[in-house]
Design an enzyme around this catalytic site. Structure first.
Site, PDB file in Angstrom:
ATOM      1  N   PHE A 212     -17.253  -3.626  -7.501  1.00 11.90           N
ATOM      2  CA  PHE A 212     -18.685  -3.701  -7.193  1.00 11.90           C
ATOM      3  C   PHE A 212     -19.409  -2.856  -8.229  1.00 11.90           C
ATOM      4  CE2 PHE A 212     -22.632  -2.181  -5.443  1.00 11.90           C
ATOM      5  CZ  PHE A 212     -23.171  -3.325  -4.868  1.00 11.90           C
ATOM      6  N   ASP A 213     -20.291  -3.484  -9.015  1.00 13.86           N
ATOM      7  CA  ASP A 213     -21.028  -2.743 -10.047  1.00 13.86           C
ATOM      8  C   ASP A 213     -22.116  -3.666 -10.562  1.00 13.86           C
ATOM      9  OD1 ASP A 213     -21.724  -0.873 -12.106  1.00 13.86           O
ATOM     10  OD2 ASP A 213     -19.660  -0.171 -12.121  1.00 13.86           O
ATOM     11  N   ILE A 214     -22.811  -3.217 -11.619  1.00 15.23           N
ATOM     12  CA  ILE A 214     -23.786  -4.134 -12.226  1.00 15.23           C
ATOM     13  C   ILE A 214     -23.013  -5.302 -12.841  1.00 15.23           C
ATOM     14  CG2 ILE A 214     -25.477  -2.321 -12.673  1.00 15.23           C
ATOM     15  CD1 ILE A 214     -24.634  -2.450 -15.640  1.00 15.23           C
TER      16      ILE A 214
ATOM     17  N   ASP B 186      -6.035  -6.310  -5.574  1.00 16.74           N
ATOM     18  CA  ASP B 186      -7.143  -6.055  -4.645  1.00 16.74           C
ATOM     19  C   ASP B 186      -7.959  -4.872  -5.150  1.00 16.74           C
ATOM     20  OD1 ASP B 186      -8.771  -6.130  -2.452  1.00 16.74           O
ATOM     21  OD2 ASP B 186      -7.301  -5.245  -1.076  1.00 16.74           O
TER      22      ASP B 186
ATOM     23  N   GLN C  81      -7.278  -0.925  11.716  1.00 18.46           N
ATOM     24  CA  GLN C  81      -7.858  -2.268  11.787  1.00 18.46           C
ATOM     25  C   GLN C  81      -8.507  -2.466  13.155  1.00 18.46           C
ATOM     26  OE1 GLN C  81      -8.254  -4.046   9.332  1.00 18.46           O
ATOM     27  NE2 GLN C  81      -6.557  -3.919   7.888  1.00 18.46           N
TER      28      GLN C  81
ATOM     29  N   ASP D  74       0.843  -1.209   0.000  1.00 19.16           N
ATOM     30  CA  ASP D  74       0.000   0.000   0.000  1.00 19.16           C
ATOM     31  C   ASP D  74       0.870   1.248   0.000  1.00 19.16           C
ATOM     32  OD1 ASP D  74      -2.408  -1.438   0.009  1.00 19.16           O
ATOM     33  OD2 ASP D  74      -2.258  -1.745   2.172  1.00 19.16           O
TER      34      ASP D  74
ATOM     35  N   GLY E 153       0.267  -5.506   5.762  1.00 21.30           N
ATOM     36  CA  GLY E 153       0.752  -4.317   5.066  1.00 21.30           C
ATOM     37  C   GLY E 153       1.703  -3.509   5.914  1.00 21.30           C
ATOM     38  N   ARG E 154       1.131  -2.527   6.629  1.00 22.14           N
ATOM     39  CA  ARG E 154       1.981  -1.573   7.344  1.00 22.14           C
ATOM     40  C   ARG E 154       3.013  -2.187   8.285  1.00 22.14           C
ATOM     41  NH1 ARG E 154      -3.354   1.853   8.533  1.00 22.14           N
ATOM     42  NH2 ARG E 154      -4.109  -0.280   8.281  1.00 22.14           N
TER      43      ARG E 154
ATOM     44  N   LYS F  88       0.324  -8.056  -2.597  1.00 18.82           N
ATOM     45  CA  LYS F  88      -1.007  -7.523  -2.895  1.00 18.82           C
ATOM     46  C   LYS F  88      -0.871  -6.073  -3.356  1.00 18.82           C
ATOM     47  CE  LYS F  88      -4.219  -6.143   0.242  1.00 18.82           C
ATOM     48  NZ  LYS F  88      -4.828  -4.912  -0.276  1.00 18.82           N
TER      49      LYS F  88
ATOM     50  N   THR G  57     -12.436  -5.545   7.197  1.00 15.12           N
ATOM     51  CA  THR G  57     -11.976  -5.790   8.569  1.00 15.12           C
ATOM     52  C   THR G  57     -11.804  -4.502   9.357  1.00 15.12           C
ATOM     53  OG1 THR G  57      -9.744  -5.819   7.695  1.00 15.12           O
ATOM     54  CG2 THR G  57     -10.784  -7.954   8.060  1.00 15.12           C
TER      55      THR G  57
ATOM     56  N   LYS H  90     -11.480  -4.910  -5.345  1.00 12.73           N
ATOM     57  CA  LYS H  90     -12.787  -4.852  -4.673  1.00 12.73           C
ATOM     58  C   LYS H  90     -13.870  -4.312  -5.615  1.00 12.73           C
ATOM     59  CE  LYS H  90     -11.019  -4.326   0.050  1.00 12.73           C
ATOM     60  NZ  LYS H  90      -9.619  -3.942  -0.150  1.00 12.73           N
TER      61      LYS H  90
ATOM     62  N   ARG I 278      -1.945  -8.681  12.767  1.00 12.54           N
ATOM     63  CA  ARG I 278      -0.957  -7.862  13.447  1.00 12.54           C
ATOM     64  C   ARG I 278      -0.075  -8.742  14.328  1.00 12.54           C
ATOM     65  NH1 ARG I 278      -1.831  -4.898  10.171  1.00 12.54           N
ATOM     66  NH2 ARG I 278      -2.608  -2.768  10.190  1.00 12.54           N
TER      67      ARG I 278
ATOM     68  N   THR J 122     -20.888  -4.969 -16.092  1.00 17.21           N
ATOM     69  CA  THR J 122     -19.653  -4.174 -15.972  1.00 17.21           C
ATOM     70  C   THR J 122     -18.577  -4.963 -15.225  1.00 17.21           C
ATOM     71  OG1 THR J 122     -20.964  -2.169 -15.996  1.00 17.21           O
ATOM     72  CG2 THR J 122     -18.735  -1.972 -15.139  1.00 17.21           C
TER      73      THR J 122
HETATM   74  O1  C5P Z   1      -1.543  -2.236   6.627  1.00 16.36           O
HETATM   75  P1  C5P Z   1      -2.538  -3.356   6.842  1.00 16.36           P
HETATM   76  O2  C5P Z   1      -1.866  -4.652   7.297  1.00 16.36           O
HETATM   77  O3  C5P Z   1      -3.695  -2.952   7.713  1.00 16.36           O
HETATM   78  O4  C5P Z   1      -3.113  -3.653   5.374  1.00 16.36           O
HETATM   79  C1  C5P Z   1      -4.189  -4.552   5.162  1.00 16.36           C
HETATM   80  C2  C5P Z   1      -4.510  -4.580   3.716  1.00 16.36           C
HETATM   81  O5  C5P Z   1      -5.614  -5.462   3.499  1.00 16.36           O
HETATM   82  C3  C5P Z   1      -4.909  -3.243   3.114  1.00 16.36           C
HETATM   83  O6  C5P Z   1      -4.379  -3.226   1.791  1.00 16.36           O
HETATM   84  C4  C5P Z   1      -6.429  -3.285   3.072  1.00 16.36           C
HETATM   85  O7  C5P Z   1      -6.940  -2.538   1.972  1.00 16.36           O
HETATM   86  C5  C5P Z   1      -6.678  -4.765   2.840  1.00 16.36           C
HETATM   87  N1  C5P Z   1      -7.982  -5.279   3.251  1.00 16.36           N
HETATM   88  C6  C5P Z   1      -8.490  -5.145   4.527  1.00 16.36           C
HETATM   89  N2  C5P Z   1      -9.722  -5.658   4.838  1.00 16.36           N
HETATM   90  C7  C5P Z   1     -10.444  -6.302   3.909  1.00 16.36           C
HETATM   91  C8  C5P Z   1      -9.940  -6.455   2.611  1.00 16.36           C
HETATM   92  C9  C5P Z   1      -8.700  -5.934   2.323  1.00 16.36           C
HETATM   93  O8  C5P Z   1      -7.819  -4.588   5.391  1.00 16.36           O
HETATM   94  N3  C5P Z   1     -11.602  -6.853   4.237  1.00 16.36           N
END
Ligand code: C5P
Length: 231
Positions: A65-67, A61, A188, A12, A208-209, A34, A116, A63, A179, A70
């Site tokens: 969402f549409d008709i 990733d 989160q 990210d 991610g972070r 990702k 989440t 995500k 985490r 599309t």
């Molecule tokens: O930095 P962190 O570990 O919180 O990153 C989690 C990643 O997972 C982010 O890219 C976030 O967009 C993604 N994600 C999420 N919850 C979801 C789907 C994807 O946190 N339900």
């Protein structure tokens, strides 16, 4: 070393240049990345293809969402590239369209249950019907599987209950909101540690972070792999 593809690192970061720096720092410790919406305008798709050329696996990733029509076209477009996972929202009409769009490519369609980062008061704000968040997640997962999803995205706290669904047999559970003990939660809310997410039935964890924002990203990834018993 052989990287453990149960760990997916969420890149990210704002653009390809920073993304490449993180990937170079992580080296052979990480094999699955990702790429999400935050990098879409920063060359995300180009980086996805570059990572595949470097032998990595890629989870896009988006995500969607549409008709249905599309979603089907958008997924067919993505399916031209040799990527591994793609997310759509878990609403059955969206999942069905995505599965049709993927055609006979190897792209796996993962359905988002409930983000989440949301808790019950956030769902109230969105006018989502009352009920325990966990029950809603499990029912959305079940309906997504019935619509043909190859897997679902869910909080680690729901992984065990989803794993018990008969509809989940042979399907993937991918959990963000992971985490390592002591790491900052950020936004989160429904989190668990890497080892407990895997123990509860997740096939892959997305972090991610705690990795890319760490002072030493490679060490942060290695610490997670150590927790999973890989290194
Ligand atoms: O930095 P962190 O570990 O919180 O990153 C989690 C990643 O997972 C982010 O890219 C976030 O967009 C993604 N994600 C999420 N919850 C979801 C789907 C994807 O946190 N339900």
């Amino acid at each position: 070393m052989t990287a453990d593809d149960r760990l997916i690192v969420a890149l990210d970061v704002p653009n390809v240049i920073v993304g490449e720096q993180v990937v170079d720092q992580l080296g052979d410790a990480v094999s699955f990345y990702k790429i999400g919406l935050g990098m879409l305008t920063g060359g995300g798709l180009a980086l996805a293809n570059e990572l595949k050329a470097r032998g990595k696996r890629v989870f896009l990733d988006m995500k969607f969402f549409d008709i249905g029509a599309t979603v089907e076209k958008a997924v067919a477009g993505i399916a031209q590239f040799d990527l591994d996972f793609l997310t759509v929202h878990g609403d059955p009409h969206v999942v069905r369209a995505a599965v049709a769009g993927r055609g006979d490519s190897d792209l796996k369609i993962l359905a988002v249950t409930i983000l989440t980062s949301l808790d019950r008061s956030d769902l109230d704000d969105c006018l989502i019907r009352s009920g325990e968040i966990q029950d809603l997640v499990i029912e959305r997962a079940r309906r997504a599987f019935l619509a043909g999803a190859d897997g679902v995205i869910a909080s680690p706290q729901e992984a065990a209950l989803i794993r018990e669904l008969p509809e989940a047999r042979g399907r993937l559970i991918v959990t963000p909101g992971v985490r390592p003990a002591g790491a900052a939660l950020g936004d989160q809310k429904r989190v668990a540690t890497p080892a407990s997410a895997i123990r509860d039935g997740a096939d892959h964890i997305v972090v991610g972070r705690p990795v890319w924002a760490a002072e030493n990203p490679r060490q942060a990834a290695l610490d997670i792999l150590a927790e999973l018993g890989t290194v």
